[in-house]
Design an enzyme around this catalytic site. Sequence first.
Site, PDB file in Angstrom:
ATOM      1  N   LYS A  52      -2.074   3.892  -0.553  1.00  0.00           N
ATOM      2  CA  LYS A  52      -1.679   2.664  -1.229  1.00  0.00           C
ATOM      3  C   LYS A  52      -2.673   1.521  -1.029  1.00  0.00           C
ATOM      4  O   LYS A  52      -2.755   0.604  -1.863  1.00  0.00           O
ATOM      5  CB  LYS A  52      -0.292   2.224  -0.748  1.00  0.00           C
ATOM      6  N   SER A 307      -0.303  12.359   0.829  1.00  0.00           N
ATOM      7  CA  SER A 307      -0.377  10.954   0.429  1.00  0.00           C
ATOM      8  C   SER A 307      -0.096   9.961   1.537  1.00  0.00           C
ATOM      9  O   SER A 307      -0.455   8.788   1.411  1.00  0.00           O
ATOM     10  CB  SER A 307       0.593  10.702  -0.732  1.00  0.00           C
TER      11      SER A 307
END
Length: 413
Positions: A52, A307
């Site tokens: 992110k 992720s």
Amino acid sequence: MENFAASVRQAEVALRDLFEPTPLQKNDHLSARYGAEIWLKREDLTPVRSYKLRGAFNAMRKIVARGGGTHFVCASAGNHAQGIAFACRHFAAQGTIFMPVTTPKQKIDKTRIFGNGAVEIVLTGDYFDQTLAAAQAFARESGATFLSPFDDPDIIEGQATVGLEVLDQLGGVPDIVVLPVGGGGLAAGVTGLLAELAPATRAEFAEPEGGTSLREALLSGTPVTLPAVDNFVDGAAVARIGDLPFRALGRFDATQVHPAPEDRICTTMLDMLNIEGIVLEPAGALAVDVLRDIPDLAGKRVVCICSGGNFDFERLPEVKERAQRFSGLKRYFILRMPQRPGALRDFLQLLGPEDDIARFEYLKKSARNFGSILIGIETTRPENLDSLCSRLEAAGIGYRDITRDPVLAEFLI
């Protein structure tokens, strides 16, 4: 998306001011299991332990460069908040981060640490939709810039740097890239890049079973809002795919989206922790978990995007519990036991040598011939508990398996 790869390359060069490319590692354990060449892109090893930061940095970089302001607002209970906080510190910008009141203290503290005095955290709303509405209203009233976690072209462009690093590090083109999907920013960015630089690479997508927003959108031909979402995979449990990501992802087929059961994800998390020493959050384990569902893996070069690794170890007992239940190694029963001396001793004789009582609650009731027992039993092989059920039936002991009963299990276990 015109000249998308060139823009992503610029973003990737700028990103090196923050951190070096995350590792791309061949995993022998998974390669042997699936008869393929399995590579893990370790986004859990960024400074904020998720990808992110890439999108947050890229969007902020562009806004600051064109003099668009230095006050940024977001709504997030997790990785997006931490990425925004880290980027605000880097650009000496002001950040206001809205989080639900129910956000765990660990996530609040980590966001504050990453911001290092550059961010203010506002706790508001019991549910994320309430938090989001408050953040957007604040941004409008204050003139600050609201940064979506996925519905923003610069965010998508920043996330695409994951794919650029994969191509550079692999020294070739992967046959398959497995992408986790929440709001769709990462998947939109990476597939957009691959369409330009590696069009032969096949994309497969992983979503939590309790939040299949991309799959439902593909089936409907447009983004839809799911009526309910299971928040266990908190980094990817999104009720509605982003509008911009769906424009990029709408060309794919729903068969390329693989729903991952939440309990099964727990088995993958434990597998990666115990065998590889890799700590993944539930969303970070999605791509690895769905390898078993993807056809034609044998002999292929496959890249899984891990992720994130923002896992609170206070959740480990829950993860272990769910993994055992999914694997059939732990089951819960309500027994109907005769209320007579020696009945419990008779029941214990039915347990096998590998069966272990993990929970036991018994309430003796007056003026009744039978009482109820809540019991949890762990074992080493699923067939052991099937054999126990057969012995219970032969002994005339009534039972009800509540392991997968959604109402009773949530209330009693």
